[in-house]
Design an enzyme around this catalytic site. Structure first.
Site, PDB file in Angstrom:
ATOM      1  N   ASP A 157       0.835  -1.206   0.000  1.00  0.00           N
ATOM      2  CA  ASP A 157       0.000   0.000   0.000  1.00  0.00           C
ATOM      3  C   ASP A 157       0.867   1.253   0.000  1.00  0.00           C
ATOM      4  O   ASP A 157       1.964   1.257   0.555  1.00  0.00           O
ATOM      5  CB  ASP A 157      -0.938  -0.014   1.222  1.00  0.00           C
ATOM      6  CG  ASP A 157      -2.098   0.962   1.059  1.00  0.00           C
ATOM      7  OD1 ASP A 157      -2.341   1.420  -0.067  1.00  0.00           O
ATOM      8  OD2 ASP A 157      -2.759   1.272   2.079  1.00  0.00           O
ATOM      9  N   GLY A 190      -0.011   5.450  -4.451  1.00  0.00           N
ATOM     10  CA  GLY A 190      -0.604   6.727  -4.840  1.00  0.00           C
ATOM     11  C   GLY A 190       0.027   7.882  -4.074  1.00  0.00           C
ATOM     12  O   GLY A 190       0.390   8.914  -4.652  1.00  0.00           O
ATOM     13  N   HIS A 195       2.356   3.263  -9.057  1.00  0.00           N
ATOM     14  CA  HIS A 195       2.113   1.840  -9.327  1.00  0.00           C
ATOM     15  C   HIS A 195       3.279   1.233 -10.107  1.00  0.00           C
ATOM     16  O   HIS A 195       3.694   0.105  -9.846  1.00  0.00           O
ATOM     17  CB  HIS A 195       0.808   1.657 -10.110  1.00  0.00           C
ATOM     18  CG  HIS A 195      -0.419   2.069  -9.339  1.00  0.00           C
ATOM     19  ND1 HIS A 195      -0.618   1.711  -8.022  1.00  0.00           N
ATOM     20  CD2 HIS A 195      -1.510   2.799  -9.695  1.00  0.00           C
ATOM     21  CE1 HIS A 195      -1.779   2.212  -7.602  1.00  0.00           C
ATOM     22  NE2 HIS A 195      -2.336   2.877  -8.599  1.00  0.00           N
ATOM     23  N   SER A 244      -7.532  -5.726  -4.896  1.00  0.00           N
ATOM     24  CA  SER A 244      -8.575  -6.317  -4.054  1.00  0.00           C
ATOM     25  C   SER A 244      -9.906  -6.320  -4.792  1.00  0.00           C
ATOM     26  O   SER A 244     -10.090  -5.593  -5.772  1.00  0.00           O
ATOM     27  CB  SER A 244      -8.709  -5.527  -2.750  1.00  0.00           C
ATOM     28  OG  SER A 244      -9.374  -4.308  -2.980  1.00  0.00           O
ATOM     29  N   SER A 245     -10.831  -7.124  -4.287  1.00  0.00           N
ATOM     30  CA  SER A 245     -12.158  -7.167  -4.905  1.00  0.00           C
ATOM     31  C   SER A 245     -12.850  -5.808  -4.784  1.00  0.00           C
ATOM     32  O   SER A 245     -13.792  -5.516  -5.509  1.00  0.00           O
ATOM     33  CB  SER A 245     -13.002  -8.295  -4.300  1.00  0.00           C
ATOM     34  OG  SER A 245     -12.854  -8.346  -2.899  1.00  0.00           O
ATOM     35  N   TRP A 296     -12.047  -2.326  -7.683  1.00  0.00           N
ATOM     36  CA  TRP A 296     -12.825  -1.967  -8.873  1.00  0.00           C
ATOM     37  C   TRP A 296     -13.528  -0.638  -8.675  1.00  0.00           C
ATOM     38  O   TRP A 296     -13.971  -0.009  -9.626  1.00  0.00           O
ATOM     39  CB  TRP A 296     -13.877  -3.043  -9.189  1.00  0.00           C
ATOM     40  CG  TRP A 296     -13.299  -4.384  -9.519  1.00  0.00           C
ATOM     41  CD1 TRP A 296     -13.276  -5.474  -8.696  1.00  0.00           C
ATOM     42  CD2 TRP A 296     -12.662  -4.798 -10.746  1.00  0.00           C
ATOM     43  NE1 TRP A 296     -12.661  -6.536  -9.327  1.00  0.00           N
ATOM     44  CE2 TRP A 296     -12.276  -6.143 -10.592  1.00  0.00           C
ATOM     45  CE3 TRP A 296     -12.373  -4.155 -11.959  1.00  0.00           C
ATOM     46  CZ2 TRP A 296     -11.625  -6.880 -11.587  1.00  0.00           C
ATOM     47  CZ3 TRP A 296     -11.719  -4.888 -12.952  1.00  0.00           C
ATOM     48  CH2 TRP A 296     -11.359  -6.227 -12.764  1.00  0.00           C
ATOM     49  N   ARG A 354     -12.258   2.064  -7.857  1.00  0.00           N
ATOM     50  CA  ARG A 354     -11.390   3.205  -8.215  1.00  0.00           C
ATOM     51  C   ARG A 354     -11.780   3.777  -9.578  1.00  0.00           C
ATOM     52  O   ARG A 354     -12.476   3.115 -10.347  1.00  0.00           O
ATOM     53  CB  ARG A 354      -9.941   2.727  -8.234  1.00  0.00           C
ATOM     54  CG  ARG A 354      -9.486   2.332  -6.852  1.00  0.00           C
ATOM     55  CD  ARG A 354      -8.001   2.203  -6.778  1.00  0.00           C
ATOM     56  NE  ARG A 354      -7.640   1.906  -5.398  1.00  0.00           N
ATOM     57  CZ  ARG A 354      -6.421   2.006  -4.908  1.00  0.00           C
ATOM     58  NH1 ARG A 354      -5.440   2.393  -5.687  1.00  0.00           N
ATOM     59  NH2 ARG A 354      -6.178   1.723  -3.642  1.00  0.00           N
ATOM     60  N   LEU A 383      10.947 -20.713  -4.482  1.00  0.00           N
ATOM     61  CA  LEU A 383      10.046 -19.805  -3.762  1.00  0.00           C
ATOM     62  C   LEU A 383       8.687 -19.931  -4.431  1.00  0.00           C
ATOM     63  O   LEU A 383       8.616 -19.973  -5.659  1.00  0.00           O
ATOM     64  CB  LEU A 383      10.541 -18.353  -3.897  1.00  0.00           C
ATOM     65  CG  LEU A 383       9.568 -17.237  -3.464  1.00  0.00           C
ATOM     66  CD1 LEU A 383       9.526 -17.123  -1.938  1.00  0.00           C
ATOM     67  CD2 LEU A 383       9.984 -15.878  -4.041  1.00  0.00           C
ATOM     68  N   SER A 435      -8.115  -4.957   5.267  1.00  0.00           N
ATOM     69  CA  SER A 435      -8.731  -4.687   3.963  1.00  0.00           C
ATOM     70  C   SER A 435      -9.181  -5.946   3.212  1.00  0.00           C
ATOM     71  O   SER A 435      -8.942  -6.067   2.001  1.00  0.00           O
ATOM     72  CB  SER A 435      -7.787  -3.851   3.096  1.00  0.00           C
ATOM     73  OG  SER A 435      -7.519  -2.607   3.705  1.00  0.00           O
ATOM     74  N   GLU A 457       1.706 -13.220  12.669  1.00  0.00           N
ATOM     75  CA  GLU A 457       2.266 -12.029  13.317  1.00  0.00           C
ATOM     76  C   GLU A 457       2.079 -10.834  12.383  1.00  0.00           C
ATOM     77  O   GLU A 457       2.423 -10.905  11.198  1.00  0.00           O
ATOM     78  CB  GLU A 457       3.763 -12.228  13.606  1.00  0.00           C
ATOM     79  CG  GLU A 457       4.045 -13.328  14.618  1.00  0.00           C
ATOM     80  CD  GLU A 457       3.402 -13.077  15.981  1.00  0.00           C
ATOM     81  OE1 GLU A 457       3.335 -11.905  16.414  1.00  0.00           O
ATOM     82  OE2 GLU A 457       2.966 -14.058  16.609  1.00  0.00           O
TER      83      GLU A 457
HETATM   84  C1  IPE Z   1      -5.512  -2.810  -0.263  1.00  0.00           C
HETATM   85  O1  IPE Z   1      -5.092  -1.539  -0.595  1.00  0.00           O
HETATM   86  C2  IPE Z   1      -5.482  -3.686  -1.441  1.00  0.00           C
HETATM   87  C3  IPE Z   1      -4.198  -3.845  -2.109  1.00  0.00           C
HETATM   88  C4  IPE Z   1      -3.033  -3.483  -1.701  1.00  0.00           C
HETATM   89  C5  IPE Z   1      -4.287  -4.499  -3.364  1.00  0.00           C
HETATM   90  P1  IPE Z   1      -6.117  -0.311  -0.585  1.00  0.00           P
HETATM   91  O2  IPE Z   1      -5.281   0.897  -0.568  1.00  0.00           O
HETATM   92  O3  IPE Z   1      -7.087  -0.436  -1.678  1.00  0.00           O
HETATM   93  O4  IPE Z   1      -6.846  -0.538   0.803  1.00  0.00           O
HETATM   94  P2  IPE Z   1      -7.981   0.301   1.555  1.00  0.00           P
HETATM   95  O5  IPE Z   1      -9.224   0.119   0.777  1.00  0.00           O
HETATM   96  O6  IPE Z   1      -7.522   1.708   1.590  1.00  0.00           O
HETATM   97  O7  IPE Z   1      -8.045  -0.315   2.899  1.00  0.00           O
HETATM   98  C1  IPE Z   2      -1.588   0.173  -3.368  1.00  0.00           C
HETATM   99  O1  IPE Z   2      -1.363   1.527  -3.405  1.00  0.00           O
HETATM  100  C2  IPE Z   2      -1.788  -0.422  -4.740  1.00  0.00           C
HETATM  101  C3  IPE Z   2      -3.158  -0.901  -5.001  1.00  0.00           C
HETATM  102  C4  IPE Z   2      -4.143  -0.920  -4.157  1.00  0.00           C
HETATM  103  C5  IPE Z   2      -3.385  -1.402  -6.328  1.00  0.00           C
HETATM  104  P1  IPE Z   2      -2.539   2.583  -3.404  1.00  0.00           P
HETATM  105  O2  IPE Z   2      -2.931   2.850  -4.812  1.00  0.00           O
HETATM  106  O3  IPE Z   2      -3.637   2.118  -2.527  1.00  0.00           O
HETATM  107  O4  IPE Z   2      -1.825   3.845  -2.801  1.00  0.00           O
HETATM  108  P2  IPE Z   2      -2.434   4.904  -1.771  1.00  0.00           P
HETATM  109  O5  IPE Z   2      -2.974   4.136  -0.610  1.00  0.00           O
HETATM  110  O6  IPE Z   2      -3.493   5.656  -2.503  1.00  0.00           O
HETATM  111  O7  IPE Z   2      -1.263   5.761  -1.429  1.00  0.00           O
HETATM  112 MG    MG Z   3      -4.099   2.449  -0.566  1.00  0.00          MG
END
Ligand code: IPE
Ligand code: IPE
Ligand code: MG
Length: 255
Positions: A26, A29, A43, A71-72, A75, A77, A137, A199, A210
């Site tokens: 995470d 962005g 990304h 994640s599910s 979409w 976004r 791995l 999430s 852990e």
């Molecule tokens: C969680 O990241 C999913 C992935 C890393 C693929 P998000 O950034 O989308 O999570 P939330 O929705 O803010 O918790």
């Molecule tokens: C995680 O980074 C990548 C995906 C969820 C695909 P984010 O895109 O969620 O980045 P932030 O949380 O907006 O910084």
């Molecule tokens: Mg995020």
């Protein structure tokens, strides 16, 4: 511990190096925003981080690495971001599968693939087949994955394959249908980007994992950062419901 068996039933084998690391990647962005760049640049840089983390896991003898890529819920976004992420995934599959294979890595994808276009599905199937016998791995990407989806799909499969309803089910019966049934439960969970939540990642499998959270944004996560997470893991006492005293007795009995 036989794979797919639950940590709430039997105490799994544990060691100083986590056998299975699961990561929520995470912060892409925010990494880009800090640099006045579009989210997409974050990304893209995130893919570079994946390469480094795979390499570091091999060096550290980690047997399973599972990364949450989409994640599910992702979409939801903006359409252009979703479409960019799909392009990035397709490109990475196309370019990296051969390299993963050369490096003895077994490649797997978990998640509901039905929503992906056929090109992605084809790359995934080819990649999984090509690398199926590799043992260095096991690298899993969770794509269009949700922990609740996983439990539901496992439940549906289990029910469909059981002829004598009503049935008596045990945890192990369900666990073998979970998407990650080929791997032991994660020993170490890492979330980058400073949020303290799961999430909808591996809900079932994280029962006794852990948890490690870091403010480092995913594009900045590197070998040293992974080392810090493993060090933190090594300080933990995994009790699986027992008391600390019981563990000390068990350790001295082994000596
Ligand atoms: C969680 O990241 C999913 C992935 C890393 C693929 P998000 O950034 O989308 O999570 P939330 O929705 O803010 O918790
Ligand atoms: C995680 O980074 C990548 C995906 C969820 C695909 P984010 O895109 O969620 O980045 P932030 O949380 O907006 O910084
Ligand atoms: Mg995020």
């Amino acid at each position: 511990m036989p794979q797919g068996q639950s940590s709430t039933r039997e105490i799994p084998e544990t060691g100083s190096i986590p056998k299975h690391i699961a990561i929520i990647m995470d912060g892409n962005g925010r990494w880009a925003r800090k640099r006045f760049m579009p989210r997409m640049a974050g990304h893209q840089q995130g893919v570079e981080t994946v390469r480094g983390v795979i390499k570091a896991c091999i060096e550290q003898n980690v047997a399973y690495l599972t990364l949450f890529a989409f994640s599910s819920e992702n979409w939801r976004r903006p359409a252009d971001e979703v479409s960019y992420l799909m392009q990035l995934f397709t490109g990475a599959l196309e370019q990296e599968i051969g390299k993963l294979h050369e490096n003895g890595i077994r490649f797997k994808v978990i998640g509901d693939l039905s929503k992906f276009d056929h090109k992605i599905i084809e790359f995934i199937n080819t990649g999984e087949q090509l690398t199926a016998q590799n043992t260095r791995l096991t690298f899993t990407i969770a794509a269009n994955y949700g922990g609740r989806w996983d439990i539901m799909q496992a439940m549906r499969k289990m029910m469909a394959q059981s002829s004598d309803l009503p049935l008596h089910f045990e945890e192990e019966n369900l666990a073998q249908y979970l998407a990650l049934s080929y791997a032991p439960e994660p020993d170490l969970f890492i979330r980058t980007g400073g949020e303290y939540r799961i999430s909808n990642f591996l809900l079932w499998q994280l029962a006794y994992t852990e948890l490690y959270f870091t403010n480092t944004l995913w594009p900045d996560f590197n070998e040293q950062e992974l080392g810090l997470a493993i060090q933190a893991y090594q300080q933990r006492e995994r009790r699986f419901g027992r008391t600390s005293e019981q563990l000390q007795i068990a350790i001295s009995a082994e000596r």
